[in-house]
Design a protein around this motif. Structure first.
Motif, PDB file in Angstrom:
ATOM      1  N   ILE A   1       0.870  -1.177   0.000  1.00 63.87           N
ATOM      2  CA  ILE A   1       0.000   0.000   0.000  1.00 63.87           C
ATOM      3  C   ILE A   1       0.901   1.220   0.000  1.00 63.87           C
ATOM      4  N   ARG A   2       0.685   2.126  -0.931  1.00 62.82           N
ATOM      5  CA  ARG A   2       1.492   3.343  -1.019  1.00 62.82           C
ATOM      6  C   ARG A   2       0.581   4.565  -0.879  1.00 62.82           C
ATOM      7  N   ILE A   3       1.010   5.519  -0.063  1.00 63.76           N
ATOM      8  CA  ILE A   3       0.264   6.762   0.146  1.00 63.76           C
ATOM      9  C   ILE A   3       1.038   7.905  -0.492  1.00 63.76           C
ATOM     10  N   GLY A   4       0.345   8.749  -1.261  1.00 62.20           N
ATOM     11  CA  GLY A   4       0.992   9.858  -1.945  1.00 62.20           C
ATOM     12  C   GLY A   4       1.191   9.547  -3.415  1.00 62.20           C
ATOM     13  N   GLU A   5       1.760  10.512  -4.130  1.00 59.02           N
ATOM     14  CA  GLU A   5       1.997  10.334  -5.560  1.00 59.02           C
ATOM     15  C   GLU A   5       3.040   9.243  -5.778  1.00 59.02           C
ATOM     16  N   LEU A   6       2.811   8.412  -6.777  1.00 58.83           N
ATOM     17  CA  LEU A   6       3.685   7.264  -7.001  1.00 58.83           C
ATOM     18  C   LEU A   6       4.942   7.616  -7.783  1.00 58.83           C
ATOM     19  N   GLY A   7       4.848   8.587  -8.679  1.00 59.20           N
ATOM     20  CA  GLY A   7       5.990   8.855  -9.540  1.00 59.20           C
ATOM     21  C   GLY A   7       6.162   7.723 -10.542  1.00 59.20           C
ATOM     22  N   ASP A   8       7.394   7.482 -10.962  1.00 57.52           N
ATOM     23  CA  ASP A   8       7.698   6.433 -11.940  1.00 57.52           C
ATOM     24  C   ASP A   8       7.987   5.124 -11.226  1.00 57.52           C
ATOM     25  N   VAL A   9       7.071   4.171 -11.295  1.00 59.83           N
ATOM     26  CA  VAL A   9       7.299   2.863 -10.684  1.00 59.83           C
ATOM     27  C   VAL A   9       6.971   1.769 -11.696  1.00 59.83           C
ATOM     28  N   ASP A  10       7.805   0.729 -11.719  1.00 63.04           N
ATOM     29  CA  ASP A  10       7.596  -0.376 -12.656  1.00 63.04           C
ATOM     30  C   ASP A  10       6.709  -1.429 -12.004  1.00 63.04           C
ATOM     31  N   LEU A  11       5.520  -0.980 -11.590  1.00 63.22           N
ATOM     32  CA  LEU A  11       4.572  -1.842 -10.891  1.00 63.22           C
ATOM     33  C   LEU A  11       3.173  -1.556 -11.416  1.00 63.22           C
ATOM     34  N   ILE A  12       2.284  -2.496 -11.225  1.00 62.67           N
ATOM     35  CA  ILE A  12       0.868  -2.240 -11.481  1.00 62.67           C
ATOM     36  C   ILE A  12       0.302  -1.514 -10.273  1.00 62.67           C
ATOM     37  N   ALA A  13      -0.414  -0.433 -10.490  1.00 61.41           N
ATOM     38  CA  ALA A  13      -0.969   0.366  -9.401  1.00 61.41           C
ATOM     39  C   ALA A  13      -2.468   0.541  -9.595  1.00 61.41           C
ATOM     40  N   LYS A  14      -3.226   0.287  -8.552  1.00 60.29           N
ATOM     41  CA  LYS A  14      -4.678   0.485  -8.584  1.00 60.29           C
ATOM     42  C   LYS A  14      -5.062   1.487  -7.496  1.00 60.29           C
ATOM     43  N   PRO A  15      -5.792   2.558  -7.865  1.00 57.98           N
ATOM     44  CA  PRO A  15      -6.227   3.524  -6.844  1.00 57.98           C
ATOM     45  C   PRO A  15      -7.193   2.866  -5.863  1.00 57.98           C
ATOM     46  N   LEU A  16      -6.947   3.085  -4.585  1.00 55.96           N
ATOM     47  CA  LEU A  16      -7.744   2.448  -3.546  1.00 55.96           C
ATOM     48  C   LEU A  16      -8.691   3.432  -2.872  1.00 55.96           C
ATOM     49  N   THR A  17      -8.146   4.528  -2.379  1.00 55.73           N
ATOM     50  CA  THR A  17      -8.945   5.529  -1.670  1.00 55.73           C
ATOM     51  C   THR A  17      -8.104   6.783  -1.559  1.00 55.73           C
ATOM     52  N   VAL A  18      -8.532   7.736  -0.736  1.00 57.15           N
ATOM     53  CA  VAL A  18      -7.712   8.913  -0.445  1.00 57.15           C
ATOM     54  C   VAL A  18      -7.434   8.951   1.050  1.00 57.15           C
ATOM     55  N   TYR A  19      -6.316   9.529   1.392  1.00 57.87           N
ATOM     56  CA  TYR A  19      -5.832   9.563   2.780  1.00 57.87           C
ATOM     57  C   TYR A  19      -6.055  10.970   3.318  1.00 57.87           C
ATOM     58  N   ARG A  20      -7.030  11.092   4.185  1.00 57.86           N
ATOM     59  CA  ARG A  20      -7.390  12.397   4.725  1.00 57.86           C
ATOM     60  C   ARG A  20      -6.849  12.563   6.147  1.00 57.86           C
ATOM     61  N   MET A  21      -6.515  13.783   6.475  1.00 56.84           N
ATOM     62  CA  MET A  21      -6.113  14.100   7.841  1.00 56.84           C
ATOM     63  C   MET A  21      -7.315  14.667   8.603  1.00 56.84           C
TER      64      MET A  21
ATOM     65  N   ALA B   1      -5.139  15.994  26.367  1.00 53.38           N
ATOM     66  CA  ALA B   1      -3.814  16.603  26.430  1.00 53.38           C
ATOM     67  C   ALA B   1      -3.653  17.770  25.461  1.00 53.38           C
ATOM     68  N   GLY B   2      -4.464  17.830  24.406  1.00 48.53           N
ATOM     69  CA  GLY B   2      -4.313  18.915  23.453  1.00 48.53           C
ATOM     70  C   GLY B   2      -5.001  18.632  22.131  1.00 48.53           C
ATOM     71  N   LEU B   3      -4.632  19.435  21.115  1.00 50.64           N
ATOM     72  CA  LEU B   3      -5.182  19.282  19.766  1.00 50.64           C
ATOM     73  C   LEU B   3      -4.360  18.262  18.986  1.00 50.64           C
ATOM     74  N   LEU B   4      -5.054  17.437  18.250  1.00 53.64           N
ATOM     75  CA  LEU B   4      -4.415  16.345  17.511  1.00 53.64           C
ATOM     76  C   LEU B   4      -4.640  16.530  16.028  1.00 53.64           C
ATOM     77  N   MET B   5      -3.578  16.318  15.206  1.00 57.55           N
ATOM     78  CA  MET B   5      -3.742  16.218  13.757  1.00 57.55           C
ATOM     79  C   MET B   5      -3.134  14.889  13.322  1.00 57.55           C
ATOM     80  N   GLN B   6      -4.009  13.964  12.936  1.00 54.29           N
ATOM     81  CA  GLN B   6      -3.590  12.631  12.532  1.00 54.29           C
ATOM     82  C   GLN B   6      -4.520  12.135  11.417  1.00 54.29           C
ATOM     83  N   PRO B   7      -4.147  11.013  10.768  1.00 53.00           N
ATOM     84  CA  PRO B   7      -5.012  10.484   9.699  1.00 53.00           C
ATOM     85  C   PRO B   7      -6.432  10.204  10.189  1.00 53.00           C
TER      86      PRO B   7
END
Length: 288
Positions: free
Chosen positions: A137-157, A225-231
């Protein structure tokens, strides 16, 4: 070897040729090539009959066993390709892997109990071939990869805090208010990328508490404890239950694409194709 066995069992080149659907001349050629390769005669042939030499008799028995082993091996591969089985090695980022992939492994194995899954959680980019992974599983832009890639979802914060914390410290209305709050941040964030929000160019804010584990930060936020920014996947249940309250949604970082990547194979095994289909079906359910 198959031609030789057919000649022995049929009793003649002509009958073997009919069984093998080739010419008798070609059958004779194959047998002669086999004898030349072995350096011995396998068949005694006259105009009226043929018989096995001593070497031919031994070679016939051993050949039958060898071809049977080949057929068993081929059948094993056919069974492997017919139904999911064997070990599936998966690499996934820590948070997405633990929150999304691991639960889906459990439901997949209920339907396919012959598949053994090894899930490695790591935020590094693994080499599928060198490290022996079937998929990642890869998050973010893939760039040039010699692999088959299928879009799964989006990763929101998500930015959030407990109701108790907000009652004591107030609810921020814009990023400018963050300077008055205690911020919980991941250790891998540095002074340049910590709490960088959409449409906000102010200098980074001082982080009150850092931790090298997203779930550790989540637990701290639940303890006010405070404000959180996470996935979002990490805190989705807390937001749904009201244990954490979503904040500053207009300023959240841009969502990043999530892809399933795997090696190119003309006929990928069912254990891989079925698990990828399982992931994609879950993604469609979440979007519906």
């Amino acid at each position: 070897m198959e031609t030789f066995i057919a000649v022995v069992e049929a009793g003649s080149f002509t009958e073997a040729a009919q069984r093998l659907e080739m010419s008798a001349v070609m059958v004779g050629k194959y047998v002669r090539q086999l004898e030349d390769s072995l350096g011995t005669r396998l068949l005694e042939r006259t105009t009226r009959r043929q018989g096995l030499t001593d070497a031919g008799r031994v070679y016939y028995e051993d050949s039958k066993r060898a071809l049977e082993y080949v057929r068993v091996a081929e059948t094993s591969i056919e069974r492997l390709r017919a139904s999911p089985s064997g070990t599936l090695r998966i690499s996934a980022p820590i948070t997405f892997g633990s929150c999304v992939v691991a639960p889906l492994v459990a439901t997949f194995q209920e339907a396919h109990p012959l598949v053994r899954i090894e899930l490695e959680l790591s935020n590094r980019v693994v080499d599928l071939i060198d490290e022996g992974f079937d998929m990642a599983i890869r998050i973010g832009e893939l760039g040039d990869v010699d692999l088959i890639a299928k879009p799964l979802t989006v990763y929101r914060m998500a930015i959030c805090a407990s109701p108790d914390y907000l009652a004591r410290h107030g609810t921020p209305q814009s990023p400018h208010d963050l300077g008055n709050h205690r911020l919980l941040s991941h250790t891998v964030w540095n002074s340049r990328n910590a709490w960088r929000l959409r449409g906000w160019e102010e200098p980074p804010i001082k982080q009150f508490f850092t931790c090298n584990d997203g779930n550790g930060l989540r637990m701290a936020a639940l303890a006010s404890a405070g404000l959180l920014m996470q996935p979002e996947v990490l805190v989705a249940q807390d937001l749904a239950s009201g244990a954490l309250v979503s904040l500053l949604q207009a300023y959240l970082p841009e969502p990043r694409p999530v892809h399933v990547v795997y090696r190119q194979d003309r006929r990928p095994l069912p254990k891989l194709t079925r698990f990828i289909a399982h992931l994609l079906a879950h993604a469609r359910e979440q979007e519906a």
